[in-house]
Write a protein that holds these residues in place. Structure first.
Motif, PDB file in Angstrom:
ATOM      1  N   ARG A 183      -6.255 -17.405  -3.998  1.00 33.52           N
ATOM      2  CA  ARG A 183      -4.804 -17.911  -5.024  1.00 33.52           C
ATOM      3  C   ARG A 183      -4.411 -17.055  -5.590  1.00 33.52           C
ATOM      4  N   ASN A 184      -6.081 -16.307  -6.442  1.00 37.04           N
ATOM      5  CA  ASN A 184      -5.192 -16.147  -7.520  1.00 37.04           C
ATOM      6  C   ASN A 184      -6.075 -14.398  -8.302  1.00 37.04           C
ATOM      7  N   PRO A 185      -6.120 -13.384  -7.307  1.00 37.04           N
ATOM      8  CA  PRO A 185      -7.073 -12.462  -7.822  1.00 37.04           C
ATOM      9  C   PRO A 185      -7.142 -11.436  -9.383  1.00 37.04           C
ATOM     10  N   ASN A 217      -4.668  -4.361 -12.125  1.00 36.10           N
ATOM     11  CA  ASN A 217      -3.232  -4.167 -11.736  1.00 36.10           C
ATOM     12  C   ASN A 217      -2.566  -5.232 -12.363  1.00 36.10           C
ATOM     13  N   ARG A 218      -2.026  -4.663 -13.646  1.00 38.78           N
ATOM     14  CA  ARG A 218      -1.683  -5.648 -14.422  1.00 38.78           C
ATOM     15  C   ARG A 218       0.068  -5.781 -14.219  1.00 38.78           C
ATOM     16  N   ASP A 219       0.988  -4.532 -13.816  1.00 43.30           N
ATOM     17  CA  ASP A 219       2.503  -4.607 -13.166  1.00 43.30           C
ATOM     18  C   ASP A 219       2.686  -6.411 -12.249  1.00 43.30           C
ATOM     19  N   LEU A 220       1.248  -6.298 -11.194  1.00 45.57           N
ATOM     20  CA  LEU A 220       1.195  -7.118 -10.134  1.00 45.57           C
ATOM     21  C   LEU A 220       1.716  -8.791 -10.976  1.00 45.57           C
ATOM     22  N   ILE A 272       1.714 -10.192   1.530  1.00 46.28           N
ATOM     23  CA  ILE A 272       2.574  -9.722   2.641  1.00 46.28           C
ATOM     24  C   ILE A 272       2.738  -8.306   2.008  1.00 46.28           C
ATOM     25  N   ASN A 273       3.643  -8.424   0.962  1.00 50.90           N
ATOM     26  CA  ASN A 273       4.012  -7.024  -0.241  1.00 50.90           C
ATOM     27  C   ASN A 273       3.251  -6.243  -0.641  1.00 50.90           C
ATOM     28  N   ILE A 274       2.066  -6.528  -0.984  1.00 53.01           N
ATOM     29  CA  ILE A 274       1.352  -5.370  -1.168  1.00 53.01           C
ATOM     30  C   ILE A 274      -0.204  -5.227   0.038  1.00 53.01           C
ATOM     31  N   ASN A 275       0.622  -5.497   0.959  1.00 51.65           N
ATOM     32  CA  ASN A 275      -0.162  -5.141   2.424  1.00 51.65           C
ATOM     33  C   ASN A 275      -0.082  -3.148   2.135  1.00 51.65           C
ATOM     34  N   CYS A 276       0.542  -2.961   1.437  1.00 50.48           N
ATOM     35  CA  CYS A 276       0.353  -1.377   1.589  1.00 50.48           C
ATOM     36  C   CYS A 276      -0.429  -0.226   0.976  1.00 50.48           C
ATOM     37  N   ASP A 277      -0.272  -1.214  -0.338  1.00 51.85           N
ATOM     38  CA  ASP A 277      -0.997  -0.421  -1.697  1.00 51.85           C
ATOM     39  C   ASP A 277      -3.092  -0.892  -1.447  1.00 51.85           C
ATOM     40  N   TYR A 278      -2.960  -1.866  -0.572  1.00 53.04           N
ATOM     41  CA  TYR A 278      -4.572  -2.778  -0.296  1.00 53.04           C
ATOM     42  C   TYR A 278      -4.558  -3.221   0.963  1.00 53.04           C
ATOM     43  N   PRO A 279      -4.481  -2.276   1.763  1.00 55.82           N
ATOM     44  CA  PRO A 279      -4.262  -2.874   3.556  1.00 55.82           C
ATOM     45  C   PRO A 279      -5.747  -3.717   3.410  1.00 55.82           C
ATOM     46  N   GLU A 295       5.767 -15.016  -9.790  1.00 56.46           N
ATOM     47  CA  GLU A 295       6.920 -15.020  -9.506  1.00 56.46           C
ATOM     48  C   GLU A 295       7.497 -15.215  -8.445  1.00 56.46           C
ATOM     49  N   GLU A 296       6.444 -15.237  -7.156  1.00 56.44           N
ATOM     50  CA  GLU A 296       6.442 -15.441  -5.634  1.00 56.44           C
ATOM     51  C   GLU A 296       5.417 -16.262  -5.288  1.00 56.44           C
ATOM     52  N   SER A 297       5.502 -16.750  -3.343  1.00 56.56           N
ATOM     53  CA  SER A 297       5.037 -17.652  -2.751  1.00 56.56           C
ATOM     54  C   SER A 297       3.324 -16.441  -3.152  1.00 56.56           C
ATOM     55  N   ILE A 298       2.061 -17.897  -2.097  1.00 51.97           N
ATOM     56  CA  ILE A 298       1.294 -16.892  -2.285  1.00 51.97           C
ATOM     57  C   ILE A 298       1.296 -16.027  -1.286  1.00 51.97           C
ATOM     58  N   ASN A 299       1.883 -16.853   0.324  1.00 47.72           N
ATOM     59  CA  ASN A 299       1.361 -15.677   1.405  1.00 47.72           C
ATOM     60  C   ASN A 299       2.589 -13.779   0.975  1.00 47.72           C
ATOM     61  N   SER A 300       3.936 -14.793   0.284  1.00 46.43           N
ATOM     62  CA  SER A 300       4.837 -13.258   0.315  1.00 46.43           C
ATOM     63  C   SER A 300       4.270 -12.819  -0.917  1.00 46.43           C
ATOM     64  N   PHE A 301       2.998 -12.723  -1.845  1.00 45.55           N
ATOM     65  CA  PHE A 301       2.545 -11.925  -2.597  1.00 45.55           C
ATOM     66  C   PHE A 301       1.089 -10.919  -1.481  1.00 45.55           C
TER      67      PHE A 301
END
Length: 275
Positions: free
Chosen positions: A156-158, A183-186, A200-207, A192-198
């Motif tokens: 829910r909230n990492p 990572n405060r930038d995230l 998915i969008n960080i999948n490359c940086d934190y696979p 701003e994003e839904s939990i699913n979108s969040f």
């Protein structure tokens, strides 16, 4: 995990018979009881007339009407494309606690939660309602024996975690979660994003940790998607199109959230030339 959407339609044992009512049938019966009484009198169906004249019977009907309205609200609230196992479980845990509260209030002689029940009839059905709510508690515990999802709080909230060791993660996943949580930038993206979108969008940086989170969110919490697909198929294969055999493409279009750009598609096609 079992399907919440189908299980929440719990069989309610009332007055010695199992009653399964969909939508607002009971509410409509309660609203139209005077009209129904007139109809049964004209039809000389005196058995139903006696029931509708029975104050205690109508009070029981009022209670059932209210409790099924609550069931329908709970069932509707856990349907939808954005629903996941975490949000559905939260609602069911809350529903469990509500039942406990209602039972306590009824034992004190307070049936205000059931608005259709006349106040002067509280005593007449108090024991029946207590027994019914007790049976409902037991049924929910039977269908949902373990509704503890605290170990998924990091999904829910990492950014609000203190001890990663309690989340049943391996070492590499813990390391990625620690890096992510700092990572405060995230943080702004997460709000701003839904939990699913969040995730998915960080999948490359934190696979690793993203994959773990998405595997949790991908679990079917309800049968909504199956029912949605079945409804789409029923609409496609009508009697007028009964010879339609291959429906895969039609189903894909019906179930997709992406809307086709008709103007762009038409630009790539030559219009019919008049001869």
């Amino acid at each position: 995990m079992s399907s919440y959407g189908s299980q929440v339609r719990i069989l309610v044992t009332a007055y010695g018979s199992k009653v399964v009512i969909q939508r607002k049938v009971l509410s409509r019966v309660l609203e139209l009881k005077d009209e129904m009484k007139m109809f049964f009198e004209q039809d000389k169906n005196y058995e139903f007339v006696l029931l509708l004249e029975d104050k205690i019977w109508c009070t029981k009907l009022a209670y059932l009407s209210d409790i099924f309205v609550i069931f329908n609200k709970i069932n509707s609230s856990i349907q939808g494309p954005n629903e996941n196992i975490l949000t559905s479980t939260d609602k069911l845990v809350g529903f469990q606690k509500q039942i406990t509260l209602w039972k306590k209030k009824v034992q004190e002689g307070n049936l205000e939660r059931f608005e259709s029940v006349p106040k002067d009839c509280y005593k007449d059905i108090k024991i029946i309602v207590i027994d019914h709510l007790t049976a409902l508690e037991e049924r929910i515990i039977h269908y949902f024996p373990k509704l503890d999802i605290q170990k998924y709080d990091w999904v829910r909230n990492p950014f609000h975690i203190t001890d990663t060791s309690v989340y049943d993660l391996n070492l590499n996943e813990e390391e990625e979660l620690i890096l992510l949580s700092n990572n405060r930038d995230l943080i702004s993206k997460h709000s701003e994003e839904s939990i699913n979108s969040f995730w998915i969008n960080i999948n490359c940086d934190y696979p690793l940790i993203a994959k773990r989170a998405l595997n949790i969110l991908l679990q079917f919490s309800t049968s909504y998607l199956c029912e949605f697909g079945f409804s789409a198929l029923v609409n496609i294969k009508t009697k007028k199109r009964e010879r339609l055999i291959n429906v895969e493409d039609n189903m894909r279009v019906a179930l997709s959230h992406l809307r086709p750009n008709i103007n762009e598609i038409m630009k790539k096609r030559q219009p019919q030339i008049s001869h």
